[in-house]
Design a protein around this motif. Structure first.
Motif, PDB file in Angstrom:
ATOM      1  N   LEU A  21       0.822  -1.386   0.076  1.00  0.00           N
ATOM      2  CA  LEU A  21       0.050   0.018  -0.090  1.00  0.00           C
ATOM      3  C   LEU A  21       1.055   1.226  -0.053  1.00  0.00           C
ATOM      4  O   LEU A  21       0.726   2.143  -0.656  1.00  0.00           O
ATOM      5  N   VAL A  22       2.006   1.433   0.824  1.00  0.00           N
ATOM      6  CA  VAL A  22       2.979   2.523   0.807  1.00  0.00           C
ATOM      7  C   VAL A  22       3.405   2.471  -0.653  1.00  0.00           C
ATOM      8  O   VAL A  22       3.633   3.758  -0.962  1.00  0.00           O
ATOM      9  N   GLY A  23       3.785   1.781  -1.250  1.00  0.00           N
ATOM     10  CA  GLY A  23       4.521   1.636  -2.534  1.00  0.00           C
ATOM     11  C   GLY A  23       3.145   2.250  -3.623  1.00  0.00           C
ATOM     12  O   GLY A  23       3.753   3.059  -4.452  1.00  0.00           O
ATOM     13  N   LEU A  24       2.202   1.890  -3.340  1.00  0.00           N
ATOM     14  CA  LEU A  24       1.055   2.436  -4.385  1.00  0.00           C
ATOM     15  C   LEU A  24       0.871   3.765  -4.029  1.00  0.00           C
ATOM     16  O   LEU A  24       0.990   4.479  -5.259  1.00  0.00           O
ATOM     17  N   LEU A  25       0.788   4.079  -2.798  1.00  0.00           N
ATOM     18  CA  LEU A  25       0.522   5.383  -2.545  1.00  0.00           C
ATOM     19  C   LEU A  25       1.764   6.204  -2.921  1.00  0.00           C
ATOM     20  O   LEU A  25       1.654   7.635  -3.391  1.00  0.00           O
ATOM     21  N   ARG A  26       2.942   5.815  -2.713  1.00  0.00           N
ATOM     22  CA  ARG A  26       4.078   6.796  -3.156  1.00  0.00           C
ATOM     23  C   ARG A  26       3.929   7.181  -4.406  1.00  0.00           C
ATOM     24  O   ARG A  26       4.540   7.901  -4.928  1.00  0.00           O
ATOM     25  N   ARG A  27       3.813   6.064  -5.263  1.00  0.00           N
ATOM     26  CA  ARG A  27       3.637   6.238  -6.912  1.00  0.00           C
ATOM     27  C   ARG A  27       2.596   7.199  -7.091  1.00  0.00           C
ATOM     28  O   ARG A  27       2.911   8.165  -8.038  1.00  0.00           O
ATOM     29  N   LYS A  28       1.676   7.235  -6.338  1.00  0.00           N
ATOM     30  CA  LYS A  28       0.369   8.215  -6.776  1.00  0.00           C
ATOM     31  C   LYS A  28       0.791   9.606  -6.064  1.00  0.00           C
ATOM     32  O   LYS A  28       0.462  10.690  -6.727  1.00  0.00           O
ATOM     33  N   LEU A  29       1.577   9.634  -4.923  1.00  0.00           N
ATOM     34  CA  LEU A  29       1.854  10.861  -4.489  1.00  0.00           C
ATOM     35  C   LEU A  29       3.100  11.455  -4.621  1.00  0.00           C
ATOM     36  O   LEU A  29       3.420  12.540  -4.586  1.00  0.00           O
ATOM     37  N   GLY A  30       4.153  10.537  -5.042  1.00  0.00           N
ATOM     38  CA  GLY A  30       5.503  11.073  -5.185  1.00  0.00           C
ATOM     39  C   GLY A  30       6.358  11.447  -4.094  1.00  0.00           C
ATOM     40  O   GLY A  30       7.422  12.240  -4.284  1.00  0.00           O
ATOM     41  N   ASN A  31       5.786  10.855  -2.812  1.00  0.00           N
ATOM     42  CA  ASN A  31       6.493  11.277  -1.595  1.00  0.00           C
ATOM     43  C   ASN A  31       6.435   9.963  -0.733  1.00  0.00           C
ATOM     44  O   ASN A  31       5.059   9.718  -0.274  1.00  0.00           O
ATOM     45  N   VAL A  32       7.228   9.466  -0.163  1.00  0.00           N
ATOM     46  CA  VAL A  32       7.183   8.592   0.887  1.00  0.00           C
ATOM     47  C   VAL A  32       6.399   8.798   2.040  1.00  0.00           C
ATOM     48  O   VAL A  32       5.717   7.969   2.611  1.00  0.00           O
ATOM     49  N   ASP A  33       6.831  10.043   2.633  1.00  0.00           N
ATOM     50  CA  ASP A  33       6.445  10.403   3.928  1.00  0.00           C
ATOM     51  C   ASP A  33       4.897  10.752   3.801  1.00  0.00           C
ATOM     52  O   ASP A  33       3.993  10.241   4.659  1.00  0.00           O
ATOM     53  N   ASN A  34       4.280  11.164   2.696  1.00  0.00           N
ATOM     54  CA  ASN A  34       2.815  11.270   2.735  1.00  0.00           C
ATOM     55  C   ASN A  34       2.209  10.055   2.549  1.00  0.00           C
ATOM     56  O   ASN A  34       1.065   9.874   2.740  1.00  0.00           O
ATOM     57  N   ALA A  35       3.041   9.312   1.660  1.00  0.00           N
ATOM     58  CA  ALA A  35       2.378   7.634   1.302  1.00  0.00           C
ATOM     59  C   ALA A  35       2.194   7.004   2.920  1.00  0.00           C
ATOM     60  O   ALA A  35       1.265   6.198   2.897  1.00  0.00           O
ATOM     61  N   ASP A  36       3.581   7.065   3.443  1.00  0.00           N
ATOM     62  CA  ASP A  36       3.065   6.456   5.056  1.00  0.00           C
ATOM     63  C   ASP A  36       2.064   6.949   5.696  1.00  0.00           C
ATOM     64  O   ASP A  36       1.311   6.058   6.391  1.00  0.00           O
ATOM     65  N   ASP A  37       1.912   8.342   5.744  1.00  0.00           N
ATOM     66  CA  ASP A  37       0.532   8.984   6.481  1.00  0.00           C
ATOM     67  C   ASP A  37      -0.599   8.298   6.044  1.00  0.00           C
ATOM     68  O   ASP A  37      -1.461   8.088   6.576  1.00  0.00           O
ATOM     69  N   LEU A  38      -0.744   8.398   4.825  1.00  0.00           N
ATOM     70  CA  LEU A  38      -2.136   7.948   4.126  1.00  0.00           C
ATOM     71  C   LEU A  38      -2.408   6.393   4.449  1.00  0.00           C
ATOM     72  O   LEU A  38      -3.372   6.075   4.609  1.00  0.00           O
ATOM     73  N   THR A  70      -6.642   9.532  -0.609  1.00  0.00           N
ATOM     74  CA  THR A  70      -5.933  10.460  -1.339  1.00  0.00           C
ATOM     75  C   THR A  70      -6.670  11.416  -1.985  1.00  0.00           C
ATOM     76  O   THR A  70      -6.172  12.651  -2.199  1.00  0.00           O
ATOM     77  N   ALA A  71      -8.113  11.441  -2.491  1.00  0.00           N
ATOM     78  CA  ALA A  71      -8.778  12.278  -2.886  1.00  0.00           C
ATOM     79  C   ALA A  71      -8.960  13.619  -1.933  1.00  0.00           C
ATOM     80  O   ALA A  71      -8.720  14.795  -2.196  1.00  0.00           O
ATOM     81  N   GLN A  72      -9.138  13.333  -0.765  1.00  0.00           N
ATOM     82  CA  GLN A  72      -9.276  14.326   0.217  1.00  0.00           C
ATOM     83  C   GLN A  72      -8.179  14.953   0.556  1.00  0.00           C
ATOM     84  O   GLN A  72      -8.049  16.367   0.645  1.00  0.00           O
ATOM     85  N   TYR A  73      -6.877  14.362   0.562  1.00  0.00           N
ATOM     86  CA  TYR A  73      -5.597  14.800   0.508  1.00  0.00           C
ATOM     87  C   TYR A  73      -5.388  16.073  -0.761  1.00  0.00           C
ATOM     88  O   TYR A  73      -4.946  17.132  -0.366  1.00  0.00           O
ATOM     89  N   PHE A  74      -5.621  15.456  -1.855  1.00  0.00           N
ATOM     90  CA  PHE A  74      -5.299  16.546  -2.934  1.00  0.00           C
ATOM     91  C   PHE A  74      -6.553  17.739  -2.818  1.00  0.00           C
ATOM     92  O   PHE A  74      -6.239  18.681  -3.124  1.00  0.00           O
ATOM     93  N   ARG A  75      -7.688  17.362  -2.401  1.00  0.00           N
ATOM     94  CA  ARG A  75      -8.579  18.643  -2.138  1.00  0.00           C
ATOM     95  C   ARG A  75      -8.327  19.644  -1.177  1.00  0.00           C
ATOM     96  O   ARG A  75      -8.163  20.644  -1.293  1.00  0.00           O
ATOM     97  N   ARG A  76      -7.727  19.013  -0.053  1.00  0.00           N
ATOM     98  CA  ARG A  76      -7.260  19.897   0.992  1.00  0.00           C
ATOM     99  C   ARG A  76      -5.902  20.658   0.303  1.00  0.00           C
ATOM    100  O   ARG A  76      -5.818  22.046   0.672  1.00  0.00           O
ATOM    101  N   LEU A  77      -5.075  20.117  -0.307  1.00  0.00           N
ATOM    102  CA  LEU A  77      -3.903  20.809  -0.894  1.00  0.00           C
ATOM    103  C   LEU A  77      -4.525  21.933  -1.889  1.00  0.00           C
ATOM    104  O   LEU A  77      -3.944  22.870  -1.975  1.00  0.00           O
ATOM    105  N   ALA A  78      -5.395  21.439  -2.797  1.00  0.00           N
ATOM    106  CA  ALA A  78      -5.949  22.558  -3.623  1.00  0.00           C
ATOM    107  C   ALA A  78      -6.678  23.573  -2.781  1.00  0.00           C
ATOM    108  O   ALA A  78      -6.432  24.904  -3.149  1.00  0.00           O
ATOM    109  N   LEU A  79      -7.435  23.328  -1.897  1.00  0.00           N
ATOM    110  CA  LEU A  79      -7.960  24.343  -1.137  1.00  0.00           C
ATOM    111  C   LEU A  79      -6.923  25.461  -0.494  1.00  0.00           C
ATOM    112  O   LEU A  79      -6.829  26.532  -0.327  1.00  0.00           O
TER     113      LEU A  79
END
Length: 169
Positions: A21-38, A70-79
């Protein structure tokens, strides 16, 4: 002993699928720290869900939860970006403190989440009335619908917002 069995099931999922899951999220987010958090948030959701349902496809299930987070994370970043852009045009002495900015971003994120629960048309009608100050007649003309239909859309929007804010579930 249901609590132990649920906790054991989540622990088993964690041990078998956390790295994937961390690997999947890292590829989506481009960041291992955010991937770990999610990934951590994903498993926290599983723990608090208290579902006794057997998960037949764990990776699909985890992907669904992680995709929503992840969608919530990106929504928050955009806001947050939009808010910071708006602040950039303000005189320095009127810019809110970092703590106040964080509270505003959290509030905007919560509002966005509630509004996302509305259908696109009802959401647009609600925002035109509440933010742009259009009358129901003006909205009805814009959408080529009756004022009664606009009123019904507003009722649905208000009921949804009320439920989202005051629901004890």
């Amino acid at each position: 002993m249901q609590v132990a069995s649920h906790s054991d099931a989540v622990a088993n999922l964690y041990s078998h699928h956390h790295g994937w899951l961390v690997g999947l999220l890292r590829r989506k987010l481009g960041n291992v720290d955010n991937a770990d958090d999610l990934a951590q948030d994903t498993f926290t959701r599983l723990l608090t869900a208290r579902s006794e349902e057997l998960i037949r496809e764990p990776r699909a299930y985890l992907t669904t939860i992680a995709s929503r987070l992840t969608a919530q994370y990106f929504r928050r970043l955009a806001l947050e970006r939009a808010y910071l852009d708006a602040l950039a045009g303000m005189p320095e002495e009127t810019v809110p403190s970092p703590e106040a900015r964080m509270l505003v971003v959290e509030a905007l994120t919560a509002i966005s989440r509630v509004l996302d629960g509305l259908t696109p048309r009802v959401r647009e009608i609600f925002l035109l009335a509440q933010l742009d100050g259009l009358t129901y007649a003006e909205i009805a003309a814009q959408f080529d619908m009756s004022v009664n239909a606009v009123q019904k859309s507003m009722i649905r929007a208000f009921q949804h917002c009320y439920t989202a804010v005051y629901s004890t579930e």
